[in-house]
Design a protein around this motif. Structure first.
Motif, PDB file in Angstrom:
ATOM      1  N   SER A  59       0.825  -1.216   0.000  1.00  0.00           N
ATOM      2  CA  SER A  59       0.000   0.000   0.000  1.00  0.00           C
ATOM      3  C   SER A  59       0.857   1.263   0.000  1.00  0.00           C
ATOM      4  O   SER A  59       0.359   2.348  -0.297  1.00  0.00           O
ATOM      5  N   LEU A  60       2.147   1.122   0.324  1.00  0.00           N
ATOM      6  CA  LEU A  60       3.067   2.257   0.328  1.00  0.00           C
ATOM      7  C   LEU A  60       3.764   2.444  -1.019  1.00  0.00           C
ATOM      8  O   LEU A  60       4.600   3.326  -1.167  1.00  0.00           O
ATOM      9  N   LYS A  61       3.401   1.610  -1.978  1.00  0.00           N
ATOM     10  CA  LYS A  61       3.922   1.747  -3.335  1.00  0.00           C
ATOM     11  C   LYS A  61       2.874   2.481  -4.155  1.00  0.00           C
ATOM     12  O   LYS A  61       1.760   1.984  -4.343  1.00  0.00           O
ATOM     13  N   ILE A  62       3.230   3.651  -4.654  1.00  0.00           N
ATOM     14  CA  ILE A  62       2.279   4.498  -5.357  1.00  0.00           C
ATOM     15  C   ILE A  62       2.526   4.415  -6.860  1.00  0.00           C
ATOM     16  O   ILE A  62       3.645   4.638  -7.324  1.00  0.00           O
ATOM     17  N   ASP A  63       1.469   4.079  -7.573  1.00  0.00           N
ATOM     18  CA  ASP A  63       1.537   4.018  -9.031  1.00  0.00           C
ATOM     19  C   ASP A  63       1.324   5.431  -9.562  1.00  0.00           C
ATOM     20  O   ASP A  63       0.190   5.907  -9.678  1.00  0.00           O
ATOM     21  N   LEU A  64       2.416   6.112  -9.838  1.00  0.00           N
ATOM     22  CA  LEU A  64       2.345   7.507 -10.261  1.00  0.00           C
ATOM     23  C   LEU A  64       1.600   7.680 -11.581  1.00  0.00           C
ATOM     24  O   LEU A  64       0.892   8.663 -11.776  1.00  0.00           O
ATOM     25  N   LYS A  65       1.741   6.725 -12.482  1.00  0.00           N
ATOM     26  CA  LYS A  65       1.093   6.832 -13.795  1.00  0.00           C
ATOM     27  C   LYS A  65      -0.428   6.827 -13.684  1.00  0.00           C
ATOM     28  O   LYS A  65      -1.121   7.405 -14.517  1.00  0.00           O
ATOM     29  N   SER A  66      -0.957   6.152 -12.668  1.00  0.00           N
ATOM     30  CA  SER A  66      -2.410   6.032 -12.551  1.00  0.00           C
ATOM     31  C   SER A  66      -3.057   7.257 -11.889  1.00  0.00           C
ATOM     32  O   SER A  66      -4.283   7.355 -11.865  1.00  0.00           O
ATOM     33  N   LEU A  67      -2.253   8.171 -11.367  1.00  0.00           N
ATOM     34  CA  LEU A  67      -2.810   9.342 -10.685  1.00  0.00           C
ATOM     35  C   LEU A  67      -3.353  10.354 -11.685  1.00  0.00           C
ATOM     36  O   LEU A  67      -2.763  10.589 -12.735  1.00  0.00           O
ATOM     37  N   GLU A  68      -4.474  10.947 -11.317  1.00  0.00           N
ATOM     38  CA  GLU A  68      -5.077  12.006 -12.128  1.00  0.00           C
ATOM     39  C   GLU A  68      -4.266  13.288 -11.968  1.00  0.00           C
ATOM     40  O   GLU A  68      -3.524  13.450 -10.993  1.00  0.00           O
ATOM     41  N   GLN A  69      -4.441  14.214 -12.900  1.00  0.00           N
ATOM     42  CA  GLN A  69      -3.824  15.546 -12.753  1.00  0.00           C
ATOM     43  C   GLN A  69      -4.406  16.201 -11.508  1.00  0.00           C
ATOM     44  O   GLN A  69      -5.574  16.001 -11.177  1.00  0.00           O
ATOM     45  N   GLY A  70      -3.584  16.960 -10.795  1.00  0.00           N
ATOM     46  CA  GLY A  70      -4.053  17.619  -9.580  1.00  0.00           C
ATOM     47  C   GLY A  70      -3.648  16.848  -8.341  1.00  0.00           C
ATOM     48  O   GLY A  70      -2.756  16.002  -8.373  1.00  0.00           O
ATOM     49  N   ALA A  71      -4.329  17.138  -7.241  1.00  0.00           N
ATOM     50  CA  ALA A  71      -3.954  16.586  -5.937  1.00  0.00           C
ATOM     51  C   ALA A  71      -4.677  15.269  -5.647  1.00  0.00           C
ATOM     52  O   ALA A  71      -5.874  15.145  -5.877  1.00  0.00           O
ATOM     53  N   THR A  72      -3.918  14.307  -5.112  1.00  0.00           N
ATOM     54  CA  THR A  72      -4.459  13.021  -4.679  1.00  0.00           C
ATOM     55  C   THR A  72      -3.965  12.755  -3.257  1.00  0.00           C
ATOM     56  O   THR A  72      -2.758  12.682  -3.035  1.00  0.00           O
ATOM     57  N   PRO A  73      -4.887  12.610  -2.288  1.00  0.00           N
ATOM     58  CA  PRO A  73      -4.460  12.357  -0.903  1.00  0.00           C
ATOM     59  C   PRO A  73      -4.327  10.861  -0.607  1.00  0.00           C
ATOM     60  O   PRO A  73      -5.057  10.040  -1.170  1.00  0.00           O
ATOM     61  N   PHE A  74      -3.400  10.538   0.287  1.00  0.00           N
ATOM     62  CA  PHE A  74      -3.210   9.176   0.796  1.00  0.00           C
ATOM     63  C   PHE A  74      -3.095   9.269   2.312  1.00  0.00           C
ATOM     64  O   PHE A  74      -2.523  10.230   2.835  1.00  0.00           O
ATOM     65  N   GLU A  75      -3.599   8.254   3.014  1.00  0.00           N
ATOM     66  CA  GLU A  75      -3.485   8.178   4.475  1.00  0.00           C
ATOM     67  C   GLU A  75      -2.927   6.801   4.820  1.00  0.00           C
ATOM     68  O   GLU A  75      -3.375   5.785   4.276  1.00  0.00           O
ATOM     69  N   PHE A  76      -1.970   6.765   5.736  1.00  0.00           N
ATOM     70  CA  PHE A  76      -1.376   5.503   6.173  1.00  0.00           C
ATOM     71  C   PHE A  76      -1.303   5.483   7.694  1.00  0.00           C
ATOM     72  O   PHE A  76      -0.933   6.472   8.315  1.00  0.00           O
ATOM     73  N   GLU A  77      -1.661   4.344   8.281  1.00  0.00           N
ATOM     74  CA  GLU A  77      -1.490   4.113   9.714  1.00  0.00           C
ATOM     75  C   GLU A  77      -0.397   3.063   9.848  1.00  0.00           C
ATOM     76  O   GLU A  77      -0.551   1.930   9.384  1.00  0.00           O
ATOM     77  N   LEU A  78       0.728   3.445  10.445  1.00  0.00           N
ATOM     78  CA  LEU A  78       1.877   2.545  10.539  1.00  0.00           C
ATOM     79  C   LEU A  78       2.133   2.186  11.998  1.00  0.00           C
ATOM     80  O   LEU A  78       2.118   3.057  12.863  1.00  0.00           O
ATOM     81  N   ASP A  79       2.410   0.912  12.240  1.00  0.00           N
ATOM     82  CA  ASP A  79       2.663   0.456  13.606  1.00  0.00           C
ATOM     83  C   ASP A  79       3.984  -0.310  13.662  1.00  0.00           C
ATOM     84  O   ASP A  79       4.810  -0.206  12.760  1.00  0.00           O
ATOM     85  N   ASP A  80       4.161  -1.088  14.737  1.00  0.00           N
ATOM     86  CA  ASP A  80       5.409  -1.835  14.929  1.00  0.00           C
ATOM     87  C   ASP A  80       5.752  -2.707  13.718  1.00  0.00           C
ATOM     88  O   ASP A  80       6.923  -2.857  13.375  1.00  0.00           O
TER      89      ASP A  80
END
Length: 175
Positions: free
Chosen positions: A6-27
């Motif tokens: 989920s921390l690998k972002i497919d840059l080609k698939s992103l639309e023009q403009g802003a795209t937000p991502f949220e991650f909850e990381l633990d131990d």
């Protein structure tokens, strides 16, 4: 367990403009990276990727806490994390990292942000991390005081200085 995919972002698939991502990381996140400095923690990562053609502006906001060893007593202590970082990415023939610019192989188009999140977190940890006064392990503090160069009475232990070095203290450089 954190899914590092989920921390690998497919840059080609992103639309023009802003795209937000949220991650909850633990131990599990820190364990999966197999690092020695920080091995436990809980972080919330907000990532905003702004795409302009084939140029990407990544803005990270990381907050939470990690466990690091106290420099004085070596017990684990909680270190708060609150940092904002920026990274730019573009496509190229070979992967490379230059300061704040990452070149991603155009054929793949995938940017793994896991290591960047870890580095931004580690860079936010102060060089010196010590428990608040009175919070260190008392047994360790007692051992440190027993082996300290100064005694509790305030008397310093005499340092036997090699006479060759002592002679150097008598030398003076004149202008």
């Amino acid at each position: 367990m954190v899914n590092l995919e989920s921390l690998k972002i497919d840059l080609k698939s992103l639309e023009q403009g802003a795209t937000p991502f949220e991650f909850e990381l633990d131990d599990a996140f820190f364990e999966s990276l197999e690092t020695t400095e920080v091995q436990r923690g809980n972080l919330h990562v907000s990532l905003l990727v702004n795409r302009t053609n084939d140029y990407y502006d990544l803005n990270f906001h990381i907050e939470g806490s990690v466990m690091v060893p106290c420099d004085l007593c070596l017990d684990d202590m909680e270190q708060k994390i609150d940092t904002d970082n920026r990274l730019a990415a573009k496509f190229g023939e070979n992967y490379s990292e230059d300061d704040d610019l990452v070149t991603v192989v155009e054929d793949e188009g995938i940017l793994d942000v896991a290591w960047f999140i870890y580095e931004f977190t580690e860079l936010n940890i102060p060089i010196k991390h010590v428990h608040a006064p009175g919070k260190c392990n008392p047994a360790m503090i007692k051992k440190l005081q027993e082996h300290s160069a100064t005694r509790s009475s305030g008397e310093e232990i005499e340092n036997d200085v090699d006479p060759r070095w002592a002679a150097l203290s008598n030398l003076k450089i004149e202008d």
